[in-house]
Design an enzyme around this catalytic site. Structure first.
Site, PDB file in Angstrom:
ATOM      1  N   ASN A 187      -4.654   9.918   7.870  1.00  0.00           N
ATOM      2  CA  ASN A 187      -4.281   9.550   9.236  1.00  0.00           C
ATOM      3  C   ASN A 187      -2.791   9.812   9.451  1.00  0.00           C
ATOM      4  OD1 ASN A 187      -2.736   7.071   8.503  1.00  0.00           O
ATOM      5  ND2 ASN A 187      -4.738   6.465   7.724  1.00  0.00           N
ATOM      6  N   ASP A 244     -10.601   3.689   5.964  1.00  0.00           N
ATOM      7  CA  ASP A 244     -11.750   2.793   5.794  1.00  0.00           C
ATOM      8  C   ASP A 244     -12.876   3.458   5.014  1.00  0.00           C
ATOM      9  OD1 ASP A 244     -10.669   0.609   7.079  1.00  0.00           O
ATOM     10  OD2 ASP A 244     -11.271   1.319   9.065  1.00  0.00           O
TER      11      ASP A 244
HETATM   12  N1  CTP Z   1      -6.498  -2.876   5.326  1.00  0.00           N
HETATM   13  C1  CTP Z   1      -6.695  -2.897   3.971  1.00  0.00           C
HETATM   14  N2  CTP Z   1      -7.707  -2.169   3.411  1.00  0.00           N
HETATM   15  C2  CTP Z   1      -8.503  -1.419   4.163  1.00  0.00           C
HETATM   16  C3  CTP Z   1      -8.308  -1.376   5.571  1.00  0.00           C
HETATM   17  C4  CTP Z   1      -7.290  -2.106   6.118  1.00  0.00           C
HETATM   18  O1  CTP Z   1      -5.952  -3.583   3.270  1.00  0.00           O
HETATM   19  N3  CTP Z   1      -9.485  -0.713   3.607  1.00  0.00           N
HETATM   20  C5  CTP Z   1      -5.430  -3.701   5.909  1.00  0.00           C
HETATM   21  C6  CTP Z   1      -4.324  -2.927   6.581  1.00  0.00           C
HETATM   22  O2  CTP Z   1      -3.286  -2.605   5.668  1.00  0.00           O
HETATM   23  C7  CTP Z   1      -3.890  -3.870   7.664  1.00  0.00           C
HETATM   24  C8  CTP Z   1      -5.142  -4.631   8.035  1.00  0.00           C
HETATM   25  O3  CTP Z   1      -6.027  -4.474   6.922  1.00  0.00           O
HETATM   26  O4  CTP Z   1      -2.974  -4.835   7.200  1.00  0.00           O
HETATM   27  C9  CTP Z   1      -5.797  -4.181   9.282  1.00  0.00           C
HETATM   28  O5  CTP Z   1      -6.082  -2.786   9.183  1.00  0.00           O
HETATM   29  P1  CTP Z   1      -7.133  -2.132  10.158  1.00  0.00           P
HETATM   30  O6  CTP Z   1      -7.316  -0.683   9.756  1.00  0.00           O
HETATM   31  O7  CTP Z   1      -6.748  -2.433  11.539  1.00  0.00           O
HETATM   32  O8  CTP Z   1      -8.410  -3.009   9.738  1.00  0.00           O
HETATM   33  P2  CTP Z   1      -9.907  -2.651   9.703  1.00  0.00           P
HETATM   34  O9  CTP Z   1     -10.570  -3.781   9.023  1.00  0.00           O
HETATM   35  O10 CTP Z   1     -10.106  -1.301   9.086  1.00  0.00           O
HETATM   36  O11 CTP Z   1     -10.287  -2.650  11.225  1.00  0.00           O
HETATM   37  P3  CTP Z   1     -10.790  -1.484  12.201  1.00  0.00           P
HETATM   38  O12 CTP Z   1     -12.246  -1.707  12.314  1.00  0.00           O
HETATM   39  O13 CTP Z   1     -10.030  -1.730  13.469  1.00  0.00           O
HETATM   40  O14 CTP Z   1     -10.455  -0.152  11.547  1.00  0.00           O
END
Ligand code: CTP
Length: 437
Positions: A237, A306
């Protein structure tokens, strides 16, 4: 005044409770070492009063005069009032022998540049190292407060405004100038703030930047992760890592021992920070899980992928002989989510970049991941957040929500670290009270 800090989520008896001294919000900053850099402006004549005011508040003040500054105020006056020999030459062998410019830069808790002439602003903004003041500016890790003073036309010139914007982006605090009648007869912006206002600003700035995380071990994740498809292709990303690196720097300035676990980025490691480089989300997860037991606080700033391709091809996938029609993805570990479910766990601050229902999504994420606080920014706004120099964020915690308006990522990081340390210390104090009662 004493306040107490404990590590979060550590049950009584499982971990030593550390009690440490902390300055309270209203405390002044005793025995602060302040370098006062004086540039060439008529406002330099007001600096003897500034020296007196800062000393009255308990600061040790080391005046550093530029060549033009000497035209407006004498070294004799400044020495008498500061109680220290004025420094004015980079190549003064005798003075350098006592404390050279690097030692001076390390000695300082705060660098105040007042007055900052147009020439001084230009020199600092462009990283010139052609006199003692500009060398100290480059070498110091101390916060820097700059009070411009010049003719209104010079202040309004786009070149000066560019230099000011650069300094702000580099994390320098600019105070003033005031608008009013000028020594040259003009009327407009360019007057240095009065010594009383400058002294107040300097003390407030120091209070905001004080080393409030002394002795704490903090882990920061930053940057993107790369999820390999074959030896040369990956899913990733646009995260630049700048906000995470700025948080690591701000936490280090606040006295913490900082470990920065970084995905692939093109950034210099902030000085004093221990850096561990990783590539994929699962590498990042392993390093974080290995080290988390030793941490008091985690800032998860990384934009972790993710998902990853289910299969990593050993050789480069060829267009002609391509065996893949579609990429099957599997979910990565939620690193901060896993840390959030540990018992005990460190104090946790997550970051979220959102494009819609910004606050609602962030509130839900904070609760779902069991975070003490979450910092959210709107990445649908071009030019802010992802891969940009500036940010505007909202900090959400159990007691409220606070907006930190658009500023450089370092300024935002310092505000976040300050507020988070307030929340950490007050929660720690109540936890300690409940343990001892
Ligand atoms: N984070 C993490 N491990 C992951 C994804 C996210 O530790 N696999 C942490 C990020 O560093 C951040 C927080 O979780 O502090 C939120 O990240 P975000 O990508 O917004 O969370 P997601 O759970 O992936 O939510 P979304 O569905 O919006 O992608």
């Amino acid at each position: 005044m004493l306040s107490r800090g404990v590590s979060f989520g550590k049950g009584a008896g499982t971990r030593t409770i550390t009690i440490f001294a902390r300055l309270q919000q209203n405390d002044r900053v005793p025995k602060a070492n302040i370098i006062l850099g004086i540039g060439g402006s008529i406002a330099a004549a007001k600096t003897p009063r500034l020296v007196r005011l800062l000393r009255k508040e308990g600061a040790v003040v080391q005046p550093v005069l530029t060549r033009s500054g000497k035209e407006f105020v004498t070294a004799t006056t400044l020495s008498a009032l500061s109680g220290r020999p004025v420094r004015d030459e980079l190549w003064d062998m005798e003075a350098e022998h006592a404390m050279n410019h690097i030692e001076l830069a390390r000695w300082a808790d705060l660098l105040v540049v007042a007055p900052a002439s147009a020439n001084v602003l230009g020199s600092l903004a462009n990283g010139l190292a052609n006199d003692l003041l500009s060398c100290i500016y480059l070498a110091t890790a101390a916060p820097v407060l700059v009070a411009p003073a010049m003719n209104q036309g010079m202040w309004n010139h786009p070149a000066t405004q560019r230099n000011v914007a650069t300094l702000r982006a580099d994390g320098v605090q600019i105070v003033g100038p005031a608008t009013g009648e000028q020594a040259c007869g003009d009327f407009g912006p360019g007057r240095m703030l009065e010594p009383e206002d400058l002294a107040e600003a300097a003390l407030q700035f120091m209070a905001d930047n004080r080393r409030r995380l002394d002795g704490l071990r903090i882990l920061v994740t930053a940057g993107p992760t790369r999820e390999a498809l074959d030896p040369v292709r990956y899913i990733s990303n646009a995260s630049s890592g700048r906000q995470g690196f700025a948080v690591a720097q701000a936490a280090c300035e606040a006295g913490a021992h900082v470990t920065l676990v970084s995905g692939p980025v093109e950034l210099e490691t902030p000085s004093g920070v221990e850096r561990v480089d990783v590539v994929s989300a699962s590498d990042m997860s392993s390093v974080v899980m290995e080290r988390v037991a030793e941490c008091d606080m985690v800032f998860a700033v990384a934009a972790v992928a993710d998902h990853r391709p289910e299969r990593r091809f050993e050789s480069k996938i060829k267009r002609q002989r391509s065996s893949i029609q579609r990429v099957q993805l599997v979910e990565n570990e939620d690193i901060i989510g896993n840390v959030g479910s540990l018992r005990p766990r460190p104090f946790l601050v997550g970051f979220a970049a959102e494009t819609e229902d910004i606050l609602a999504n962030a509130r839900e994420k904070r609760l779902r991941k069991n975070l003490d606080a979450i910092v959210v920014n709107d990445v649908s706004d071009q030019g802010l957040g992802f891969d940009s120099a500036e940010n505007e964020v909202t900090l959400i915690h159990s007691d409220g929500e606070e907006l930190f308006e658009r500023a450089s990522k370092l300024e935002i990081a310092r505000k976040i670290v300050n507020r988070v340390s307030d929340i950490y210390h007050s929660a720690a104090a109540s936890r300690l009270e409940s343990l001892v009662s």
